[in-house]
Design an enzyme around this catalytic site. Sequence first.
Site, PDB file in Angstrom:
ATOM      1  N   ASP A   1      -8.910 -11.641   8.650  1.00  0.00           N
ATOM      2  CA  ASP A   1      -7.789 -10.740   8.858  1.00  0.00           C
ATOM      3  C   ASP A   1      -6.682 -11.465   9.612  1.00  0.00           C
ATOM      4  O   ASP A   1      -6.904 -12.532  10.193  1.00  0.00           O
ATOM      5  CB  ASP A   1      -8.241  -9.504   9.633  1.00  0.00           C
ATOM      6  CG  ASP A   1      -8.992  -8.516   8.754  1.00  0.00           C
ATOM      7  OD1 ASP A   1      -9.015  -8.718   7.520  1.00  0.00           O
ATOM      8  OD2 ASP A   1      -9.577  -7.549   9.290  1.00  0.00           O
TER       9      ASP A   1
ATOM     10  N   ASP B   1     -15.615  -3.416   2.810  1.00  0.00           N
ATOM     11  CA  ASP B   1     -16.497  -4.503   3.227  1.00  0.00           C
ATOM     12  C   ASP B   1     -17.955  -4.049   3.269  1.00  0.00           C
ATOM     13  O   ASP B   1     -18.854  -4.726   2.779  1.00  0.00           O
ATOM     14  CB  ASP B   1     -16.056  -5.044   4.595  1.00  0.00           C
ATOM     15  CG  ASP B   1     -15.697  -3.945   5.580  1.00  0.00           C
ATOM     16  OD1 ASP B   1     -16.007  -2.762   5.313  1.00  0.00           O
ATOM     17  OD2 ASP B   1     -15.093  -4.257   6.624  1.00  0.00           O
TER      18      ASP B   1
ATOM     19  N   ASP C   1       0.826  -7.839   1.480  1.00  0.00           N
ATOM     20  CA  ASP C   1       1.204  -6.519   0.972  1.00  0.00           C
ATOM     21  C   ASP C   1       2.320  -5.891   1.806  1.00  0.00           C
ATOM     22  O   ASP C   1       2.511  -4.670   1.775  1.00  0.00           O
ATOM     23  CB  ASP C   1      -0.013  -5.580   0.976  1.00  0.00           C
ATOM     24  CG  ASP C   1      -0.891  -5.773  -0.241  1.00  0.00           C
ATOM     25  OD1 ASP C   1      -0.509  -6.546  -1.132  1.00  0.00           O
ATOM     26  OD2 ASP C   1      -1.975  -5.157  -0.304  1.00  0.00           O
TER      27      ASP C   1
ATOM     28  N   ASP D   1      -5.210 -11.306  12.382  1.00  0.00           N
ATOM     29  CA  ASP D   1      -5.275 -11.636  13.807  1.00  0.00           C
ATOM     30  C   ASP D   1      -6.467 -12.532  14.139  1.00  0.00           C
ATOM     31  O   ASP D   1      -6.741 -12.776  15.316  1.00  0.00           O
ATOM     32  CB  ASP D   1      -5.346 -10.360  14.648  1.00  0.00           C
ATOM     33  CG  ASP D   1      -6.555  -9.497  14.296  1.00  0.00           C
ATOM     34  OD1 ASP D   1      -6.770  -9.264  13.093  1.00  0.00           O
ATOM     35  OD2 ASP D   1      -7.275  -9.050  15.200  1.00  0.00           O
TER      36      ASP D   1
END
Length: 524
Positions: A189, A283, A130, A191
């Site tokens: 994610d 989540d 995004d 990282d």
Amino acid sequence: MADGFPTIGLLPEKIMDQIGMMWELIKQPLIIPLLWLSVYICLAMSLMLFMERLYMGIVIILVKLFWKKPEQRYNWEPIRDDLEIGNAAFPHVLIQIPMFNEKEVYKISIGAACNLSWPSDRLVIQVLDDSTDPIIKEMVEKECKRWGNKGLNIKYQIRENRGGYKAGALKEGLKHDYVKHCEFVAIFDADFRPEPDYLRRALPFLIHNPNIALVQARWRFVNADECLMTRMQEMSLDYHFTVEQEVGSSTHAFFGFNGTAGVWRIAAINEAGGWKDRTTVEDMDLAVRASLRGWKFIYLGDLQVKSELPSTFRAFRFQQHRWSCGPSNLFRKMVMEIIRNKKVNVWKKIYVIYSFFFVRKIVAHMVTFWFYCLVLPLTILIPEVDVPIWGAIYIPSIITALNSVGTPRSIHLLFYWILFENVMSFHRTKASLIGLLETGRANEWVVTEKLGDVLKNKSKSSIKKSIFKMGDRILVQELCIGAFLFFCGCYDFLYGKHYYFVYLFLQTISFTIMGFGYIGTIVP
């Protein structure tokens, strides 16, 4: 006095006398009763938090001593390579990596996903980008093509807009035809760096137990030793994983999905209604809805995924706002749905409403700030109101000791952690109230800034301090609270009897340091 008017020199004295008279008029009938009420409420919240921590402490001891490991409690068999049937024993798995301008870490997460030990014809890697920076988008796309040329089934997906933020990206990713055959989806994610055997250790729980919807791994932090702020974060999150997640998994097969480092059964996601963007904790929202439909979750404490902690105070504040505002807003939206649900037993409802949401996500933040940063200092200025020593010292000390079990290596930093958490409780309290009232920044979503290996790859001499910006650096509210605590500390030093000034002066220093922004890593 001349012509009936008081001299100018007497005006301040007259005004002070009038203020003193007004204070005495409202102090006894209004201020003291309100402060006593605040003390009782704070003591009640402290006892609630104490009982919650004590309960979880007892349960985690029982779990470690007597509970069987997840591999023994559930059906679990390793997936073995078979020359006769080929890769048929391996289910189709989708890997989703949501990204937003992840310049420093995109290679790390994509590389880790592509190195998972899983047959390439049974794996689809989906990079959901995004990003708004065209240069970063081009870099991420090139990285995907590079791995695609090595034989990996990797897809680079972009959207026309960021509607729904992360939830919108994950939802959109599941709509593509090339993932319809996938049974499970693992989310990481940008990282996060799973080890190659991640899927081989997690998937057997889902394959052999059809009532399990989610397998959650533990986070490990590659930059925990970067600065004092990251050490403090490690202490808080380690308690969350070591105790809260473990207790929820062992007793009720429920906990809040952490948004990453987990594998979902796609059928469970669809049955629960899919991803929703009505709060900033999509989540947790999905996890609660799936649990209310009877699905079970497993937490694997020994399955660890490396990740990165926010190392700038600005990034950490935005993250904590989202993590505190979102749960309270979700509680507001779902409490009646949980109460009316008929698929789960009453004890699980009590656990979700009282323990999971009310005590941990609301009371824990509010009592820390209101009691120790406002009410307790005010009792110094109004000696008619006295906090019992068990509420001011003993209970908080036990709660703090119980919180420290997650990170034994940082036990010597426990006092700094208390001061740090008290300052952060101000932000969390504000965020919780915003979420409960659904006002202001209730739906604000700011992606947590990540530095990756940028600090390791640059010499100290090449790291320059960011340009000083008054609006970004100076936090007026923290400085005002620090000034209030300093005043109360001075008053207690001169006239008090409890020696609270020692704590108040140290807490003043903490609020002042963070108010001036002198915490965290300097961003190159």
